[in-house]
Design a protein around this motif. Structure first.
Motif, PDB file in Angstrom:
ATOM      1  N   ASP A   1     107.350  61.257 -95.151  1.00  0.00           N
ATOM      2  CA  ASP A   1     105.958  60.857 -94.955  1.00  0.00           C
ATOM      3  C   ASP A   1     105.411  60.058 -96.124  1.00  0.00           C
ATOM      4  O   ASP A   1     104.438  59.320 -95.975  1.00  0.00           O
ATOM      5  CB  ASP A   1     105.086  62.103 -94.765  1.00  0.00           C
ATOM      6  CG  ASP A   1     105.452  62.853 -93.504  1.00  0.00           C
ATOM      7  OD1 ASP A   1     105.099  62.374 -92.416  1.00  0.00           O
ATOM      8  OD2 ASP A   1     106.105  63.902 -93.605  1.00  0.00           O
ATOM      9  N   ASP A   2     106.026  60.210 -97.270  1.00  0.00           N
ATOM     10  CA  ASP A   2     105.579  59.465 -98.451  1.00  0.00           C
ATOM     11  C   ASP A   2     106.744  59.322 -99.412  1.00  0.00           C
ATOM     12  O   ASP A   2     107.726  60.078 -99.347  1.00  0.00           O
ATOM     13  CB  ASP A   2     104.413  60.192 -99.130  1.00  0.00           C
ATOM     14  CG  ASP A   2     103.602  59.281-100.053  1.00  0.00           C
ATOM     15  OD1 ASP A   2     103.926  58.077-100.138  1.00  0.00           O
ATOM     16  OD2 ASP A   2     102.643  59.779-100.674  1.00  0.00           O
ATOM     17  N   TYR A   3     106.638  58.356-100.304  1.00  0.00           N
ATOM     18  CA  TYR A   3     107.683  58.049-101.283  1.00  0.00           C
ATOM     19  C   TYR A   3     106.979  57.859-102.618  1.00  0.00           C
ATOM     20  O   TYR A   3     106.146  56.956-102.767  1.00  0.00           O
ATOM     21  CB  TYR A   3     108.414  56.771-100.857  1.00  0.00           C
ATOM     22  CG  TYR A   3     109.571  56.344-101.734  1.00  0.00           C
ATOM     23  CD1 TYR A   3     110.885  56.678-101.398  1.00  0.00           C
ATOM     24  CD2 TYR A   3     109.369  55.578-102.880  1.00  0.00           C
ATOM     25  CE1 TYR A   3     111.958  56.260-102.167  1.00  0.00           C
ATOM     26  CE2 TYR A   3     110.431  55.158-103.667  1.00  0.00           C
ATOM     27  CZ  TYR A   3     111.720  55.500-103.306  1.00  0.00           C
ATOM     28  OH  TYR A   3     112.782  55.071-104.085  1.00  0.00           O
ATOM     29  N   ILE A   4     107.264  58.736-103.560  1.00  0.00           N
ATOM     30  CA  ILE A   4     106.563  58.706-104.852  1.00  0.00           C
ATOM     31  C   ILE A   4     107.575  58.567-105.984  1.00  0.00           C
ATOM     32  O   ILE A   4     108.568  59.298-106.017  1.00  0.00           O
ATOM     33  CB  ILE A   4     105.730  59.987-105.070  1.00  0.00           C
ATOM     34  CG1 ILE A   4     104.801  60.243-103.873  1.00  0.00           C
ATOM     35  CG2 ILE A   4     104.916  59.892-106.358  1.00  0.00           C
ATOM     36  CD1 ILE A   4     104.017  61.545-103.977  1.00  0.00           C
ATOM     37  N   HIS A   5     107.318  57.652-106.902  1.00  0.00           N
ATOM     38  CA  HIS A   5     108.196  57.502-108.062  1.00  0.00           C
ATOM     39  C   HIS A   5     107.864  58.577-109.088  1.00  0.00           C
ATOM     40  O   HIS A   5     106.708  58.976-109.249  1.00  0.00           O
ATOM     41  CB  HIS A   5     108.025  56.105-108.684  1.00  0.00           C
ATOM     42  CG  HIS A   5     109.130  55.748-109.621  1.00  0.00           C
ATOM     43  ND1 HIS A   5     109.086  56.055-110.967  1.00  0.00           N
ATOM     44  CD2 HIS A   5     110.321  55.139-109.417  1.00  0.00           C
ATOM     45  CE1 HIS A   5     110.202  55.636-111.548  1.00  0.00           C
ATOM     46  NE2 HIS A   5     110.964  55.070-110.630  1.00  0.00           N
TER      47      HIS A   5
ATOM     48  N   PRO B   1     101.082  63.700-112.744  1.00  0.00           N
ATOM     49  CA  PRO B   1     100.929  64.931-111.950  1.00  0.00           C
ATOM     50  C   PRO B   1      99.700  64.898-111.048  1.00  0.00           C
ATOM     51  O   PRO B   1      99.718  65.418-109.936  1.00  0.00           O
ATOM     52  CB  PRO B   1     100.810  66.027-113.019  1.00  0.00           C
ATOM     53  CG  PRO B   1     101.545  65.483-114.197  1.00  0.00           C
ATOM     54  CD  PRO B   1     101.273  64.005-114.179  1.00  0.00           C
ATOM     55  N   ARG B   2      98.616  64.266-111.510  1.00  0.00           N
ATOM     56  CA  ARG B   2      97.393  64.184-110.705  1.00  0.00           C
ATOM     57  C   ARG B   2      97.620  63.362-109.448  1.00  0.00           C
ATOM     58  O   ARG B   2      97.114  63.687-108.374  1.00  0.00           O
ATOM     59  CB  ARG B   2      96.260  63.579-111.530  1.00  0.00           C
ATOM     60  CG  ARG B   2      95.730  64.485-112.638  1.00  0.00           C
ATOM     61  CD  ARG B   2      94.585  63.820-113.379  1.00  0.00           C
ATOM     62  NE  ARG B   2      93.450  63.576-112.498  1.00  0.00           N
ATOM     63  CZ  ARG B   2      92.406  62.822-112.830  1.00  0.00           C
ATOM     64  NH1 ARG B   2      92.373  62.221-114.022  1.00  0.00           N
ATOM     65  NH2 ARG B   2      91.411  62.662-111.994  1.00  0.00           N
ATOM     66  N   VAL B   3      98.381  62.274-109.582  1.00  0.00           N
ATOM     67  CA  VAL B   3      98.670  61.425-108.424  1.00  0.00           C
ATOM     68  C   VAL B   3      99.536  62.182-107.422  1.00  0.00           C
ATOM     69  O   VAL B   3      99.277  62.170-106.216  1.00  0.00           O
ATOM     70  CB  VAL B   3      99.354  60.119-108.855  1.00  0.00           C
ATOM     71  CG1 VAL B   3      99.918  59.372-107.648  1.00  0.00           C
ATOM     72  CG2 VAL B   3      98.373  59.223-109.611  1.00  0.00           C
ATOM     73  N   VAL B   4     100.579  62.841-107.921  1.00  0.00           N
ATOM     74  CA  VAL B   4     101.463  63.614-107.038  1.00  0.00           C
ATOM     75  C   VAL B   4     100.664  64.686-106.297  1.00  0.00           C
ATOM     76  O   VAL B   4     100.787  64.850-105.078  1.00  0.00           O
ATOM     77  CB  VAL B   4     102.614  64.271-107.831  1.00  0.00           C
ATOM     78  CG1 VAL B   4     103.440  65.176-106.926  1.00  0.00           C
ATOM     79  CG2 VAL B   4     103.507  63.203-108.459  1.00  0.00           C
ATOM     80  N   SER B   5      99.812  65.397-107.028  1.00  0.00           N
ATOM     81  CA  SER B   5      99.021  66.467-106.427  1.00  0.00           C
ATOM     82  C   SER B   5      98.053  65.919-105.385  1.00  0.00           C
ATOM     83  O   SER B   5      97.880  66.516-104.306  1.00  0.00           O
ATOM     84  CB  SER B   5      98.247  67.207-107.524  1.00  0.00           C
ATOM     85  OG  SER B   5      97.488  68.258-106.981  1.00  0.00           O
ATOM     86  N   ALA B   6      97.422  64.781-105.688  1.00  0.00           N
ATOM     87  CA  ALA B   6      96.456  64.191-104.750  1.00  0.00           C
ATOM     88  C   ALA B   6      97.131  63.763-103.460  1.00  0.00           C
ATOM     89  O   ALA B   6      96.615  64.008-102.359  1.00  0.00           O
ATOM     90  CB  ALA B   6      95.763  62.996-105.403  1.00  0.00           C
ATOM     91  N   ARG B   7      98.296  63.161-103.581  1.00  0.00           N
ATOM     92  CA  ARG B   7      98.991  62.705-102.386  1.00  0.00           C
ATOM     93  C   ARG B   7      99.569  63.874-101.585  1.00  0.00           C
ATOM     94  O   ARG B   7      99.613  63.850-100.355  1.00  0.00           O
ATOM     95  CB  ARG B   7     100.053  61.679-102.781  1.00  0.00           C
ATOM     96  CG  ARG B   7      99.389  60.375-103.203  1.00  0.00           C
ATOM     97  CD  ARG B   7     100.275  59.434-103.952  1.00  0.00           C
ATOM     98  NE  ARG B   7     101.303  58.816-103.133  1.00  0.00           N
ATOM     99  CZ  ARG B   7     102.046  57.786-103.553  1.00  0.00           C
ATOM    100  NH1 ARG B   7     101.854  57.276-104.771  1.00  0.00           N
ATOM    101  NH2 ARG B   7     102.963  57.265-102.769  1.00  0.00           N
TER     102      ARG B   7
END
Length: 231
Positions: free
Chosen positions: A100-104, A109-115
């Motif tokens: 559903d998503d692809y994160i580098h 950590p805030r970006v990962v948590s938000a997504r």
């Protein structure tokens, strides 16, 4: 309120430990495994989301994603690919096999948590939307059943990964209406999922290929505007 459980499959110990610490600070319960086989064994606990690293052995993470999408227990669970790889082809393939998503891993950590929050929230809303909306659509020889997640064309089953299915469903239930890439990104991937217009193009191309002649004739590209399925 019971903490949401996140299953993390990552063989990179340092990063996984850091991710686990940050997610636990956000109130999640984190179960960390280091291999695809361990992840499969843990799916029965029904986590709120799965975070999968592509892992060092070539194709390991992708194979895991494919297998998870084929299993009833995880077919409808949110899956995020989190990786240190930065090739566009890795992102495209990850989305194609059902992520559903692809994160580098360079993301904060805030970006990962938000997504992660956004994907869980979007998935939690799906059952209500499905009950209140149409569950079947038929266009000529094409039949789509959202409830069973099945597609038949001329009586033959057509397999599509989740995002391709959702894209086709959106177009088919609004036949004749033109959707811009931006509209499809918002409706299929969500407001806060960071994917590009190219992702939409790739998925439309795959849907068209899977539908063969029907797709070539009826899934139209409206130059400079977007896509539609002809009436």
């Amino acid at each position: 309120m019971q903490a949401k459980t996140i299953l993390v499959a990552d063989d990179e110990m340092t990063y996984a430990s850091h991710l686990r610490t940050n997610l636990e600070k956000e109130g999640y319960k984190v179960i960390w495994v280091q291999s695809a086989s361990e992840a499969i064994n843990k799916v029965g606990i029904k986590p709120s989301a799965l975070i999968v690293d592509l892992m060092r052995r070539e194709q390991a993470g992708l194979d895991l994603c494919r297998q998870l999408r084929s299993m009833p227990e995880s077919k409808h669970m949110p899956i995020i690919i989190l990786t240190s790889r930065d090739e566009e082809s890795d992102e495209v393939v990850s989305l194609e096999v059902g992520a559903d998503d692809y994160i580098h891993k360079s993301a904060s950590p805030r970006v990962v948590s938000a997504r992660l929050r956004n994907i869980i929230r979007r998935y939690n809303s799906l059952p209500i939307q499905a009950e209140e909306s149409e569950t079947e659509v038929k266009i000529g020889p094409l039949e789509i059943d959202r409830k069973s997640h099945t597609i038949t064309l001329g009586g033959k089953n057509v397999f599509m990964p989740r995002k391709e299915f959702e894209l086709l469903w959106m177009l088919a239930t609004n036949k004749g209406k033109v959707f811009s890439r931006e509209m499809l990104l918002r409706r299929v991937w969500g407001e806060n999922i960071f994917v590009t217009d190219r992702t939409v193009d790739v998925h439309v191309c795959k849907v068209r290929q899977r539908l063969g002649k029907f797709g070539q004739e009826n899934l139209e590209t409206i130059k400079g505007v977007g896509y539609r399925i002809k009436v």
